[in-house]
Design a protein around this motif. Structure first.
Motif, PDB file in Angstrom:
ATOM      1  N   ARG A  98       0.831  -1.205   0.000  1.00 26.82           N
ATOM      2  CA  ARG A  98       0.000   0.000   0.000  1.00 26.82           C
ATOM      3  C   ARG A  98       0.871   1.263   0.000  1.00 26.82           C
ATOM      4  O   ARG A  98       0.565   2.235  -0.704  1.00 26.82           O
ATOM      5  CB  ARG A  98      -0.932   0.020   1.222  1.00 26.82           C
ATOM      6  CG  ARG A  98      -2.041  -1.020   1.178  1.00 26.82           C
ATOM      7  CD  ARG A  98      -3.097  -0.729   2.236  1.00 26.82           C
ATOM      8  NE  ARG A  98      -3.835   0.487   1.887  1.00 26.82           N
ATOM      9  CZ  ARG A  98      -4.615   1.156   2.737  1.00 26.82           C
ATOM     10  NH1 ARG A  98      -4.729   0.739   3.990  1.00 26.82           N
ATOM     11  NH2 ARG A  98      -5.250   2.243   2.350  1.00 26.82           N
ATOM     12  N   GLU A  99       1.944   1.232   0.785  1.00 29.10           N
ATOM     13  CA  GLU A  99       2.829   2.400   0.821  1.00 29.10           C
ATOM     14  C   GLU A  99       3.486   2.633  -0.535  1.00 29.10           C
ATOM     15  O   GLU A  99       3.522   3.766  -1.022  1.00 29.10           O
ATOM     16  CB  GLU A  99       3.889   2.219   1.900  1.00 29.10           C
ATOM     17  CG  GLU A  99       4.837   3.416   2.016  1.00 29.10           C
ATOM     18  CD  GLU A  99       5.813   3.289   3.172  1.00 29.10           C
ATOM     19  OE1 GLU A  99       6.971   3.721   3.007  1.00 29.10           O
ATOM     20  OE2 GLU A  99       5.417   2.771   4.235  1.00 29.10           O
ATOM     21  N   SER A 104       3.556   6.227  -5.017  1.00 31.71           N
ATOM     22  CA  SER A 104       3.632   6.379  -6.470  1.00 31.71           C
ATOM     23  C   SER A 104       2.479   7.242  -6.972  1.00 31.71           C
ATOM     24  O   SER A 104       2.647   8.072  -7.877  1.00 31.71           O
ATOM     25  CB  SER A 104       3.588   5.008  -7.157  1.00 31.71           C
ATOM     26  OG  SER A 104       4.720   4.238  -6.836  1.00 31.71           O
ATOM     27  N   GLY A 105       1.309   7.046  -6.359  1.00 32.90           N
ATOM     28  CA  GLY A 105       0.157   7.871  -6.718  1.00 32.90           C
ATOM     29  C   GLY A 105       0.380   9.329  -6.394  1.00 32.90           C
ATOM     30  O   GLY A 105       0.020  10.218  -7.181  1.00 32.90           O
ATOM     31  N   VAL A 106       0.987   9.609  -5.236  1.00 30.44           N
ATOM     32  CA  VAL A 106       1.282  10.998  -4.853  1.00 30.44           C
ATOM     33  C   VAL A 106       2.222  11.646  -5.865  1.00 30.44           C
ATOM     34  O   VAL A 106       2.041  12.805  -6.254  1.00 30.44           O
ATOM     35  CB  VAL A 106       1.888  11.051  -3.432  1.00 30.44           C
ATOM     36  CG1 VAL A 106       2.424  12.447  -3.130  1.00 30.44           C
ATOM     37  CG2 VAL A 106       0.848  10.660  -2.397  1.00 30.44           C
ATOM     38  N   GLU A 107       3.224  10.894  -6.298  1.00 26.78           N
ATOM     39  CA  GLU A 107       4.185  11.441  -7.263  1.00 26.78           C
ATOM     40  C   GLU A 107       3.517  11.819  -8.580  1.00 26.78           C
ATOM     41  O   GLU A 107       3.979  12.722  -9.284  1.00 26.78           O
ATOM     42  CB  GLU A 107       5.305  10.426  -7.521  1.00 26.78           C
ATOM     43  CG  GLU A 107       6.229  10.200  -6.343  1.00 26.78           C
ATOM     44  CD  GLU A 107       6.902  11.478  -5.874  1.00 26.78           C
ATOM     45  OE1 GLU A 107       7.310  12.296  -6.727  1.00 26.78           O
ATOM     46  OE2 GLU A 107       7.008  11.672  -4.648  1.00 26.78           O
ATOM     47  N   LEU A 207       2.974  16.116   1.406  1.00 24.77           N
ATOM     48  CA  LEU A 207       1.845  15.244   1.086  1.00 24.77           C
ATOM     49  C   LEU A 207       2.280  13.779   1.116  1.00 24.77           C
ATOM     50  O   LEU A 207       1.551  12.920   1.608  1.00 24.77           O
ATOM     51  CB  LEU A 207       1.278  15.603  -0.286  1.00 24.77           C
ATOM     52  CG  LEU A 207       0.080  14.780  -0.762  1.00 24.77           C
ATOM     53  CD1 LEU A 207      -1.102  14.923   0.190  1.00 24.77           C
ATOM     54  CD2 LEU A 207      -0.322  15.205  -2.185  1.00 24.77           C
ATOM     55  N   ARG A 208       3.474  13.521   0.623  1.00 25.07           N
ATOM     56  CA  ARG A 208       3.996  12.153   0.628  1.00 25.07           C
ATOM     57  C   ARG A 208       4.117  11.617   2.057  1.00 25.07           C
ATOM     58  O   ARG A 208       3.699  10.492   2.351  1.00 25.07           O
ATOM     59  CB  ARG A 208       5.357  12.124  -0.068  1.00 25.07           C
ATOM     60  CG  ARG A 208       5.928  10.716  -0.259  1.00 25.07           C
ATOM     61  CD  ARG A 208       7.348  10.749  -0.771  1.00 25.07           C
ATOM     62  NE  ARG A 208       7.481  11.553  -1.985  1.00 25.07           N
ATOM     63  CZ  ARG A 208       8.160  12.697  -2.067  1.00 25.07           C
ATOM     64  NH1 ARG A 208       8.788  13.178  -1.006  1.00 25.07           N
ATOM     65  NH2 ARG A 208       8.221  13.356  -3.198  1.00 25.07           N
ATOM     66  N   GLU A 209       4.675  12.432   2.949  1.00 23.08           N
ATOM     67  CA  GLU A 209       4.845  11.998   4.333  1.00 23.08           C
ATOM     68  C   GLU A 209       3.514  11.833   5.047  1.00 23.08           C
ATOM     69  O   GLU A 209       3.338  10.922   5.859  1.00 23.08           O
ATOM     70  CB  GLU A 209       5.752  12.978   5.082  1.00 23.08           C
ATOM     71  CG  GLU A 209       7.193  12.948   4.630  1.00 23.08           C
ATOM     72  CD  GLU A 209       7.763  11.535   4.625  1.00 23.08           C
ATOM     73  OE1 GLU A 209       7.619  10.836   5.660  1.00 23.08           O
ATOM     74  OE2 GLU A 209       8.329  11.118   3.598  1.00 23.08           O
ATOM     75  N   LEU A 210       2.569  12.707   4.732  1.00 23.98           N
ATOM     76  CA  LEU A 210       1.241  12.602   5.339  1.00 23.98           C
ATOM     77  C   LEU A 210       0.543  11.315   4.904  1.00 23.98           C
ATOM     78  O   LEU A 210      -0.082  10.627   5.720  1.00 23.98           O
ATOM     79  CB  LEU A 210       0.390  13.812   4.944  1.00 23.98           C
ATOM     80  CG  LEU A 210       0.746  15.136   5.626  1.00 23.98           C
ATOM     81  CD1 LEU A 210       0.081  16.300   4.909  1.00 23.98           C
ATOM     82  CD2 LEU A 210       0.319  15.105   7.102  1.00 23.98           C
ATOM     83  N   CYS A 211       0.662  10.979   3.622  1.00 21.83           N
ATOM     84  CA  CYS A 211       0.026   9.759   3.124  1.00 21.83           C
ATOM     85  C   CYS A 211       0.678   8.517   3.719  1.00 21.83           C
ATOM     86  O   CYS A 211      -0.009   7.541   4.047  1.00 21.83           O
ATOM     87  CB  CYS A 211       0.082   9.721   1.597  1.00 21.83           C
ATOM     88  SG  CYS A 211      -1.041  10.896   0.803  1.00 21.83           S
ATOM     89  N   ARG A 212       1.984   8.559   3.893  1.00 19.22           N
ATOM     90  CA  ARG A 212       2.675   7.424   4.509  1.00 19.22           C
ATOM     91  C   ARG A 212       2.225   7.262   5.968  1.00 19.22           C
ATOM     92  O   ARG A 212       1.904   6.154   6.410  1.00 19.22           O
ATOM     93  CB  ARG A 212       4.190   7.630   4.457  1.00 19.22           C
ATOM     94  CG  ARG A 212       4.964   6.497   5.143  1.00 19.22           C
ATOM     95  CD  ARG A 212       6.444   6.766   5.216  1.00 19.22           C
ATOM     96  NE  ARG A 212       7.116   6.564   3.935  1.00 19.22           N
ATOM     97  CZ  ARG A 212       7.685   7.520   3.214  1.00 19.22           C
ATOM     98  NH1 ARG A 212       7.680   8.774   3.656  1.00 19.22           N
ATOM     99  NH2 ARG A 212       8.281   7.243   2.075  1.00 19.22           N
ATOM    100  N   ALA A 213       2.187   8.348   6.708  1.00 21.59           N
ATOM    101  CA  ALA A 213       1.793   8.290   8.118  1.00 21.59           C
ATOM    102  C   ALA A 213       0.326   7.884   8.273  1.00 21.59           C
ATOM    103  O   ALA A 213      -0.047   7.243   9.269  1.00 21.59           O
ATOM    104  CB  ALA A 213       2.041   9.646   8.776  1.00 21.59           C
TER     105      ALA A 213
END
Length: 237
Positions: A98-99, A104-107, A207-213
């Motif tokens: 999922r991560e 990849s989606g965020v990028e 945004l990447r870090e927020l989605c990971r967390a």
């Protein structure tokens, strides 16, 4: 101290009364799993489902097959169908995938954000926030799906988006602990709001870090519960 919120039985019953098709049964059972009405390793009895949904046996069996294919149910030969119970290793592997997919989606998301897309995300978040305040878990569940699907739909890659959705759906059997806890819901709402701010600020790294967390709370709660259950079973006489 966190508060446990229970879903309204009347809402579940009302939804069940109108159900006849395979996809509707799948959606109802999926919702029951996420909202904690059905628990890991709980058996799904065909006769009970036939009575509940007023349908034929072959319809129930097709629904169970579909639920198994998306990872929410496991069927055991000569025993029947059960709500999927993930091992710790399976949880780690699922969330690792999922991560990878969601980052990849965020990028691939367009920044600066198209106004129409951002307005749609904000509108969904407002409805989600109202559902959290109302402790309406059914709406929270569906609006959370809508928020994330709308977020990643903007990636422009339908195959990536569908795979993100598939793995998120597979994790519904893990997320039931977090969605029943009010502190978790408020935290998720705060994180959604922070994601919107990062998009407005065109800050892809944040945004990447927020989605990971955002992936961690439900995963960690499930693993703690799994470890507790394993410890109790290993020390039982």
């Amino acid at each position: 101290m966190s508060q446990t919120i229970t879903a309204s039985p009347s809402a579940a019953n009302t939804a069940s009364n109108a159900i006849t098709g395979v996809d509707d049964i799948v959606g109802a059972v999926e919702e029951d799993i996420v909202l904690g009405r059905l628990h890991p390793k709980e058996r799904l009895v065909e006769e009970d489902l036939i009575e509940r949904f007023a349908c034929k046996r072959h319809v129930v069996r097709q629904a169970l097959f579909q639920l198994e294919s998306i990872g929410l149910v496991e069927r055991i030969k000569n025993r029947g169908a059960f709500v999927k119970a993930y091992t710790a290793e399976e949880v780690e592997n699922l969330y690792a995938m999922r991560e990878i997919l969601e980052l990849s989606g965020v990028e691939a998301l367009p920044l600066p954000a198209p106004q129409e897309w951002l307005a749609e995300l904000e509108a969904i978040h407002q409805r989600y926030s109202a559902a959290v305040d109302a402790h309406d878990l059914r709406r929270v569940f569906h609006l959370n799906i809508a928020f994330h699907r709308t977020l990643f739909a903007a990636s422009g890659n339908p195959y990536l988006c569908q795979t993100i959705n598939d793995f998120a759906q597979m994790a519904h059997g893990i997320r039931f602990i977090a969605i029943a806890d009010s502190a978790s819901l408020f935290q998720a709402r705060h994180e959604h709001h922070a994601m919107l701010e990062a998009i407005r600020d065109e800050d892809r790294a944040r945004l990447r870090e927020l989605c990971r967390a955002h992936l961690l709370p439900s995963k960690n709660r499930y693993l703690r519960l799994y470890q507790q259950a394993f410890s109790e079973s290993s020390t039982a006489p």
